[in-house]
Design a protein around this motif. Structure first.
Motif, PDB file in Angstrom:
ATOM      1  N   UNK A  67       0.822  -1.208   0.000  1.00  0.00           N
ATOM      2  CA  UNK A  67       0.000   0.000   0.000  1.00  0.00           C
ATOM      3  C   UNK A  67       0.851   1.251   0.000  1.00  0.00           C
ATOM      4  N   UNK A  68       0.209   2.402  -0.112  1.00  0.00           N
ATOM      5  CA  UNK A  68       0.921   3.675  -0.228  1.00  0.00           C
ATOM      6  C   UNK A  68       1.796   3.966   0.983  1.00  0.00           C
ATOM      7  N   UNK A  69       1.285   3.700   2.189  1.00  0.00           N
ATOM      8  CA  UNK A  69       2.063   4.003   3.397  1.00  0.00           C
ATOM      9  C   UNK A  69       3.334   3.171   3.454  1.00  0.00           C
ATOM     10  N   UNK A  70       3.247   1.918   3.038  1.00  0.00           N
ATOM     11  CA  UNK A  70       4.434   1.071   3.014  1.00  0.00           C
ATOM     12  C   UNK A  70       5.426   1.541   1.966  1.00  0.00           C
ATOM     13  N   UNK A  71       4.925   1.998   0.838  1.00  0.00           N
ATOM     14  CA  UNK A  71       5.810   2.453  -0.229  1.00  0.00           C
ATOM     15  C   UNK A  71       6.573   3.709   0.151  1.00  0.00           C
ATOM     16  N   UNK A  72       5.967   4.583   0.932  1.00  0.00           N
ATOM     17  CA  UNK A  72       6.575   5.887   1.246  1.00  0.00           C
ATOM     18  C   UNK A  72       7.229   5.932   2.614  1.00  0.00           C
ATOM     19  N   UNK A  73       7.277   4.814   3.320  1.00  0.00           N
ATOM     20  CA  UNK A  73       7.807   4.813   4.681  1.00  0.00           C
ATOM     21  C   UNK A  73       9.292   5.164   4.698  1.00  0.00           C
ATOM     22  N   UNK A  74       9.694   5.974   5.691  1.00  0.00           N
ATOM     23  CA  UNK A  74      11.099   6.301   5.941  1.00  0.00           C
ATOM     24  C   UNK A  74      11.480   5.623   7.252  1.00  0.00           C
ATOM     25  N   UNK A  75      12.337   4.631   7.164  1.00  0.00           N
ATOM     26  CA  UNK A  75      12.695   3.858   8.346  1.00  0.00           C
ATOM     27  C   UNK A  75      13.359   4.747   9.398  1.00  0.00           C
ATOM     28  N   UNK A  76      12.826   4.693  10.636  1.00  0.00           N
ATOM     29  CA  UNK A  76      13.428   5.416  11.749  1.00  0.00           C
ATOM     30  C   UNK A  76      13.235   6.915  11.719  1.00  0.00           C
ATOM     31  N   UNK A  77      12.286   7.412  10.926  1.00  0.00           N
ATOM     32  CA  UNK A  77      12.103   8.865  10.801  1.00  0.00           C
ATOM     33  C   UNK A  77      11.431   9.447  12.035  1.00  0.00           C
ATOM     34  N   UNK A  78      11.884  10.618  12.444  1.00  0.00           N
ATOM     35  CA  UNK A  78      11.238  11.372  13.518  1.00  0.00           C
ATOM     36  C   UNK A  78      10.012  12.062  12.941  1.00  0.00           C
ATOM     37  N   UNK A  79       8.826  11.821  13.494  1.00  0.00           N
ATOM     38  CA  UNK A  79       7.610  12.400  12.904  1.00  0.00           C
ATOM     39  C   UNK A  79       7.417  13.857  13.296  1.00  0.00           C
ATOM     40  N   UNK A  80       6.536  14.532  12.552  1.00  0.00           N
ATOM     41  CA  UNK A  80       6.069  15.863  12.937  1.00  0.00           C
ATOM     42  C   UNK A  80       6.995  17.008  12.623  1.00  0.00           C
ATOM     43  N   UNK A  81       7.894  16.862  11.629  1.00  0.00           N
ATOM     44  CA  UNK A  81       8.820  17.943  11.277  1.00  0.00           C
ATOM     45  C   UNK A  81       8.544  18.394   9.856  1.00  0.00           C
ATOM     46  N   UNK A  82       8.430  19.699   9.665  1.00  0.00           N
ATOM     47  CA  UNK A  82       8.241  20.300   8.346  1.00  0.00           C
ATOM     48  C   UNK A  82       9.425  21.207   8.038  1.00  0.00           C
ATOM     49  N   UNK A  83       9.914  21.115   6.796  1.00  0.00           N
ATOM     50  CA  UNK A  83      11.002  22.005   6.363  1.00  0.00           C
ATOM     51  C   UNK A  83      10.529  22.740   5.109  1.00  0.00           C
ATOM     52  N   UNK A  84       9.722  23.772   5.268  1.00  0.00           N
ATOM     53  CA  UNK A  84       9.169  24.484   4.116  1.00  0.00           C
ATOM     54  C   UNK A  84      10.018  25.685   3.739  1.00  0.00           C
ATOM     55  N   UNK A  85       9.533  26.440   2.768  1.00  0.00           N
ATOM     56  CA  UNK A  85      10.125  27.746   2.505  1.00  0.00           C
ATOM     57  C   UNK A  85       9.908  28.627   3.732  1.00  0.00           C
ATOM     58  N   UNK A  86      10.814  29.591   3.904  1.00  0.00           N
ATOM     59  CA  UNK A  86      10.823  30.336   5.169  1.00  0.00           C
ATOM     60  C   UNK A  86       9.970  31.594   5.185  1.00  0.00           C
ATOM     61  N   UNK A  87       9.284  31.922   4.071  1.00  0.00           N
ATOM     62  CA  UNK A  87       8.465  33.139   4.072  1.00  0.00           C
ATOM     63  C   UNK A  87       7.102  32.841   4.694  1.00  0.00           C
ATOM     64  N   UNK A  88       7.133  32.538   5.993  1.00  0.00           N
ATOM     65  CA  UNK A  88       5.923  32.133   6.695  1.00  0.00           C
ATOM     66  C   UNK A  88       5.441  33.253   7.610  1.00  0.00           C
ATOM     67  N   UNK A  89       4.195  33.125   8.009  1.00  0.00           N
ATOM     68  CA  UNK A  89       3.607  34.026   8.991  1.00  0.00           C
ATOM     69  C   UNK A  89       3.207  33.206  10.212  1.00  0.00           C
ATOM     70  N   UNK A  90       2.827  33.902  11.278  1.00  0.00           N
ATOM     71  CA  UNK A  90       2.370  33.197  12.471  1.00  0.00           C
ATOM     72  C   UNK A  90       1.134  32.362  12.156  1.00  0.00           C
TER      73      UNK A  90
END
Length: 736
Positions: free
Chosen positions: A362-385
């Protein structure tokens, strides 16, 4: 001491591209690792000649207080003629550079306050065409004096040397920095993005995976480059997905690369699929992060093992395609604080099949990252509160990685912005290390590391106990050697993601302004996706079209794209959508002659898609005197133009009738633009033709009968004549 070595001139061209200069000056170090840290200044150049001056001092531009070091000056002659000997002088400015702006001004513009004093000089040897010569100067402790820890301007000047193409000798100057290090450095963590962009904009192909995971491939370079370091890996899940969908048919080098990646002890987290930008999605008003609709169309069943127990096997459950409600537009975006139905998360629940077959992931198995720390986003930095608040709805308690250029005030690696956890990368140092990690030329790489040393030194002087986070740029062309040296030069072993997250967060505020252009472009692409979803109803499996398109849209918002790259990616998506919508149509036709009252008229339908399509051809006459079958269903094979036959019946003997032709899907979605075809009806010609034909038959029969009668009469006359002759002969014989 002078040494001459043959060069191919690549370094010169690299410096020109990197600095926009013709005659460059670079810093290169011999002590320890011999690492330079220099930037080039342009003086002059005659046509057909190019001379670079490369300067280094210390280890990546650093030296301990009160110690001796070595300055290395390399003269690079990239011209077509010999460079004569000259005189090189090394000077230092004892007024330290106290902030990042001063460092940038010195390295880019060779401008610094205070005076320079000479540290030493030497005569350079003649340099052959496209070769280099290196001179080393020992700088004893008394020459440097009692320099306090800090960042000092350093420069070298070559004078008196000229090539045959030059009318007179011209000086060449190189600028760099010398960093006198403090006793202790703050702990430093380095984040390394792991991304790879396919040519088709969806998933990497087997050929691309083979190239990327080959011994000299870019993905191999990442694994080899971070091995033995504490680098934090930010992995695009589209890469392991591209390998896993192929199963055992994936290139062996790709499967081995994935095993090596999983085996690395480095901490890691998952980027969004295709490195899609969460900031763009939040500013576009999306209620949930975009996900691939399903990866099922990419699966290769032949690459998966057949079950041995004969039991029914599952297939991956396709994540439903977005409905108009889940992709808000300007007219449908919620205004009452409620959110439309979000796109479902990828499902890993199998769906039973009635027949035997391979077990497909299934999709979740295909995209799994072994040992990944969840809940982190690395987006572009032009963000607002407000964007940070949206991120928390995307991921419960999301931790966002931002550049220090978007955060106000002096903060360390961990900050708190309005109650939201933020990891802050040091902008200037990150840029310098990123350039070093992307630089194949050793000398040019060292100059970037020297710049990084300068920025990190300033940060350490401000607060030696505050950790620093380096975030490398997205770059898919790094070599293992460059990445390894860049990371190892700043990385603190044993200091990784867990340690950064455990550091107490410093209160901070945001200092960026939003740019809505990317959000508007994303809205447009998602609006066109809805239109494409309706169009896809001509396929037996709509996800054959929609799944790659969703991934292409996500990649078009990639974090690492420049403004031009983003514009080009959006243009490519929109162009591909237009081409797809125009791939099935009715080609223009000439006037059709209808010579009978009843006939099947053939109308051409073109299908340029790689899959068969199911269409309904609707025909409407402009005059009721021509009866036409109103709707004709047909299946058009991929890459063909097929004639669809429509029964018609003429109620009049002759006349001109226009037929309006239009295509639709089996669900009634209009496909392409209608076409008009003129039909010239000559139905009476059929009766006339039959009459003429019948008359010809009667005439031929009559002629045949006449000929038969005449022939028989001739035969009868002949028999009578013969009989009369015979009787006469008999009478004559009797008389005799």
């Amino acid at each position: 001491m002078t040494a001459t070595t043959s060069e191919n001139g690549l370094r010169t061209r690299l410096h020109r591209l990197a600095r926009g200069s013709v005659i460059s000056a670079i810093v290169l170090g011999l002590a320890g690792a011999g690492a330079p840290g220099a930037f080039a200044a342009t003086d002059a150049e005659s046509e057909g000649s190019s001379v670079d001056l490369l300067l280094s001092a210390g280890v990546r531009g650093t030296v301990a207080p009160g110690s001796a070091t070595t300055a290395s000056i390399t003269v690079q002659n990239d011209s077509r003629s010999e460079l004569s000997s000259g005189r090189v002088t090394v000077e230092i400015n004892r007024t330290p550079l106290t902030d990042e702006a001063a460092i940038t001004t010195w390295l880019d513009e060779a401008d610094a306050t205070g005076g320079f004093e000479q540290l030493g000089s030497d005569t350079t040897a003649p340099v052959d065409a496209e070769a280099s010569a290196t001179t080393s100067l020992l700088l004893p402790p008394e020459v440097l004096g009692d320099l306090a820890p800090g960042v000092y301007p350093l420069r070298a000047t070559l004078s008196g040397a000229q090539t045959d193409a030059q009318d007179e000798a011209r000086s060449v100057t190189s600028t760099t920095v010398l960093v006198v290090t403090a006793a202790a450095n703050p702990p430093i963590a380095v984040m390394v993005p792991v991304t790879a962009t396919p040519d088709n904009g969806a998933l990497l192909t087997a050929d691309e995976l083979s190239e990327l995971t080959a011994p000299e491939g870019a993905l191999t370079a990442v694994v080899e480059g971070v091995r033995g370091t504490s680098a934090i890996l930010a992995i695009d899940p589209a890469i392991p997905a591209a390998i896993r969908v192929l199963g055992s048919s994936a290139p062996e080098s790709a499967r081995e690369w994935l095993r090596l990646l999983d085996a690395l002890p480095n901490e890691r987290f998952a980027l969004q699929f295709g490195d899609a930008d969460a900031t763009t999605q939040a500013q576009a008003g999306l209620p949930a992060l975009l996900q691939p609709t399903t990866l099922a169309p990419f699966l290769n069943p032949s690459g998966f093992t057949e079950p041995t127990d004969g039991t029914p096997t599952p297939t991956p459950t396709a994540t439903p395609a977005p409905t108009p409600a889940s992709v808000p537009t300007e007219s449908t975006a919620p205004t009452d604080g409620t959110a439309p139905t979000p796109t479902p998360e990828p499902s890993d629940e199998p769906m039973p099949q009635p027949n035997d077959g391979p077990v497909l992931p299934g999709d979740a198995e295909l995209t799994a990252i072994e040992g990944a720390t969840p809940g982190i986003l690395w987006p572009r930095s032009d963000v607002s509160a407000a964007d940070l608040d949206v991120f928390s709805t995307y991921m419960n308690g999301a931790v966002t990685v931002l550049s220090s250029s978007s955060v106000g005030g002096a903060v360390g690696a961990h900050a708190d912005v309005g109650g939201r956890s933020v990891l802050v990368t040091a902008a200037a140092a990150s840029e310098a290390v990123s350039r070093a990690a992307s630089e194949e030329d050793t000398a040019a790489r060292q100059q970037r590391l020297a710049e990084a040393s300068a920025h990190l030194s300033l940060a350490g002087q401000a607060d030696p106990a505050t950790p620093i986070l380096i975030g490398l740029d997205r770059d898919e062309t790094r070599t293992a050697e460059a990445l390894r040296e860049a990371v190892a030069s700043v990385d603190s072993l044993g200091f990784g993601l867990s340690e950064v997250l455990s550091v107490p967060a410093t209160p901070a505020t945001l200092s960026t302004e939003q740019d809505q252009s990317r959000a508007l472009a994303l809205r447009g692409m998602l609006d066109s996706e809805i239109v494409l979803g309706d169009f896809a109803s001509i396929l037996d499996d709509t996800q054959l079209l929609l799944s790659p398109k969703r991934i292409q849209i996500m990649r078009a918002t990639g974090v690492g794209l420049t403004e031009k790259g983003f514009d080009d990616a959006v243009s490519d998506v929109n162009l591909a959508t237009t081409e797809t919508l125009n791939a099935v149509d009715i080609p223009p036709a000439s006037t059709i002659q209808l010579l009978s009252a009843n006939a099947d008229l053939p109308f051409s339908v073109r299908n340029d898609l790689p899959w068969p399509v199911n269409i309904q051809l609707s025909v409407t006459p402009s005059d009721p005197r021509l009866d036409v079958q109103s709707v004709t269903p047909w299946t058009i094979q991929p890459g063909t133009t097929t004639r669809v036959k429509v029964p018609v019946s003429a109620r009049v003997g002759s006349g001109e009738v226009t037929l309006k032709l239009s295509l639709s899907s089996p669900t009634g979605v209009p496909i392409s633009q209608p076409e008009n075809v003129r039909v010239s009806v000559r139905a009476e010609w059929e009766a006339i033709g039959l009459g003429v034909f019948g008359g010809l038959i009667v005439l031929l029969l009559g002629l045949g009968i006449i000929r038969t009668i005449r022939r028989r009469r001739r035969e009868a006359d002949t028999e009578n004549d013969q009989k009369t002759t015979s009787e006469s002969d008999a009478v004559e014989e009797m008389n005799e």
